[in-house]
Motif scaffolding. Structure first.
Motif, PDB file in Angstrom:
ATOM      1  N   SER A   1      -9.931   7.646   0.757  1.00  0.00           N
ATOM      2  CA  SER A   1     -10.089   7.437   2.199  1.00  0.00           C
ATOM      3  C   SER A   1     -10.182   5.974   2.578  1.00  0.00           C
ATOM      4  O   SER A   1     -10.731   5.636   3.623  1.00  0.00           O
ATOM      5  N   SER A   2      -9.664   5.089   1.751  1.00  0.00           N
ATOM      6  CA  SER A   2      -9.683   3.663   2.077  1.00  0.00           C
ATOM      7  C   SER A   2      -8.868   3.405   3.341  1.00  0.00           C
ATOM      8  O   SER A   2      -7.753   3.899   3.490  1.00  0.00           O
ATOM      9  N   GLU A   3      -9.428   2.640   4.252  1.00  0.00           N
ATOM     10  CA  GLU A   3      -8.762   2.355   5.525  1.00  0.00           C
ATOM     11  C   GLU A   3      -8.109   0.986   5.565  1.00  0.00           C
ATOM     12  O   GLU A   3      -7.462   0.639   6.561  1.00  0.00           O
ATOM     13  N   THR A   4      -8.277   0.198   4.529  1.00  0.00           N
ATOM     14  CA  THR A   4      -7.764  -1.175   4.551  1.00  0.00           C
ATOM     15  C   THR A   4      -6.863  -1.507   3.378  1.00  0.00           C
ATOM     16  O   THR A   4      -6.149  -2.512   3.432  1.00  0.00           O
TER      17      THR A   4
ATOM     18  N   LEU B   1      -1.783   5.231   4.522  1.00  0.00           N
ATOM     19  CA  LEU B   1      -1.674   3.919   5.142  1.00  0.00           C
ATOM     20  C   LEU B   1      -0.256   3.377   5.131  1.00  0.00           C
ATOM     21  O   LEU B   1       0.039   2.446   5.886  1.00  0.00           O
TER      22      LEU B   1
END
Length: 402
Positions: free
Chosen positions: A337-340, A379
């Motif tokens: 769930s990394s957003e960056t 992403l």
């Protein structure tokens, strides 16, 4: 007539106080205030020290000629026997070449690399005395020229330059090592020039000597790490022969500062060959990565740690060893769930795909992480393709071999 001429200046002030002072008096006061401001502007008081006078900027710069004549004039003044003239020429040259068109013309038409190389080597061999920071300025010029494809190729073909760059890094010369490392990175970041660098085995040996000089050294220039990774990406077997596997493995095990960053990336690139995979299995690399995921270890970025796991799961021995660490898929699932960081997300998805080759781990992922993988917001397009491939694999029956 003179009073009429005085009224043409400072219209706003003339209009506001026309009944109080004469126009000539207003202009005289304005001139006095302007001279006072100009005398004090170069000595403005600011924390923690005063600003240097703006006039000192031009003391280190040469006068530029108009148009196409500027570059030949600077190269001519660079050969001057007067140290100040020479210094001003190379400082102005380092700024003039920032324009890619000027750099291209200097490389192709004026043979600037040969001229700067000769001046740089005379200074390094102490044939000429150093009165200013000439060596640093030469390195800045090489750094700019190495960004050009033809310039990088010509610099790479000069063996004496490469030897001096590695010598600067080995001796840890202040203010020079960062520039030398960036030049080497610019060379190896271009595939054609990387082949020229790797054709000479002494270059790889010089990099190994720098890292072996102090195995416990906490930090290296970041561009030196990138330079090493560019070489290991193409020739991991040669890196293993030079002892990089044991060196990088010990740095990870001993938890040296920021071991998870470039150190882990270089170690992961070593696993892209058969010998690297064999040594990874011998040191029980799966357990090493599992221990890095523990809460007791402080890690800011797991991207390269997951990359080690991904590159180390190509042997049957590693896959069977991963069955003994049940929570290992959970560590990857929590970081999906990394957003960056899209690369971390991509490596986690590919890592889950590699782990799910074992039927028991595949059942565990289906039971605990299937819904999270379905609802994952990717992403980038590459991560989305990896997610679809993983879902397609998880939907198959465990005994399905189609």
């Amino acid at each position: 007539m003179w009073e009429q001429l005085e009224k043409y200046r400072n219209h706003f002030l003339q209009y506001e106080i026309k009944d109080v002072m004469k126009p000539s008096s207003i202009n005289c006061l304005q001139n006095t205030e302007w001279r006072t401001l100009m005398n004090t502007r170069d000595f403005c008081k600011c924390f923690p020290q005063r600003c240097p006078p703006s006039s000192t900027y031009f003391e280190d710069r040469a006068q530029l000629a108009y148009g196409d004549f500027a570059l030949p004039k600077l190269l001519k003044e660079m050969d001057s026997s007067v140290s100040l003239t020479h210094w001003r020429a190379i400082v102005s040259l380092s700024e003039f070449l920032l324009n890619p068109l000027n750099a291209q013309r200097a490389i192709l038409e004026l043979d600037i690399i040969r001229k700067v190389k000769n001046a740089f080597m005379r200074m390094r061999l102490e044939f000429h005395a150093s009165h200013y920071n000439e060596v640093e300025t030469y390195l800045k010029i090489f750094n700019i020229l190495s960004r050009n494809m033809i310039g990088a190729e010509r610099i790479a073909n000069c063996k004496c330059l490469r030897i001096e760059f590695y010598k600067i890094l080995k001796n840890k010369e202040y203010l020079k090592d960062d520039l030398a490392a960036e030049i080497l990175f610019n060379l190896t970041s271009k595939p054609k020039v990387l082949g020229i660098v790797l054709a000479d085995p002494e270059n790889f040996e010089s990099v190994a000597d720098i890292f072996k000089q102090d195995p416990c050294r906490p930090f290296y220039p970041v561009y030196l790490w990138h330079h090493l990774c560019n070489m290991l990406e193409v020739a991991p077997e040669q890196g293993i022969e030079l002892g990089f596997f044991e060196l990088l493995h010990s740095r990870i095990v001993n938890r040296l500062p920021k071991f998870w960053d470039m150190n882990s990336k270089a170690f992961a690139l070593l696993l892209r060959c058969g010998e690297g995979q064999r040594r990874f299995d011998n040191v029980d690399g799966i357990k090493m990565i599992y221990e890095v995921f523990s809460p007791q270890v402080q890690v800011d970025n797991y991207e390269n740690v997951v990359l080690i796991l991904l590159n180390g799961l190509h042997s049957k021995r590693s896959l069977w060893r991963s069955r003994e660490f049940t929570v290992l898929p959970c560590h990857l699932g929590r970081r999906l769930s990394s957003e960056t960081n899209p690369r971390l997300q991509l490596y986690c998805l590919k890592g889950l795909r590699e782990l799910s080759v074992m039927p028991c781990i595949k059942r565990y992922i289906i039971a605990n992480w299937l819904e999270e993988i379905r609802q994952l917001v990717c992403l980038d397009a590459e991560a989305e393709c990896a997610r679809d491939s993983l879902l397609n694999w998880l939907r198959r029956d465990i005994a399905d071999s189609s």
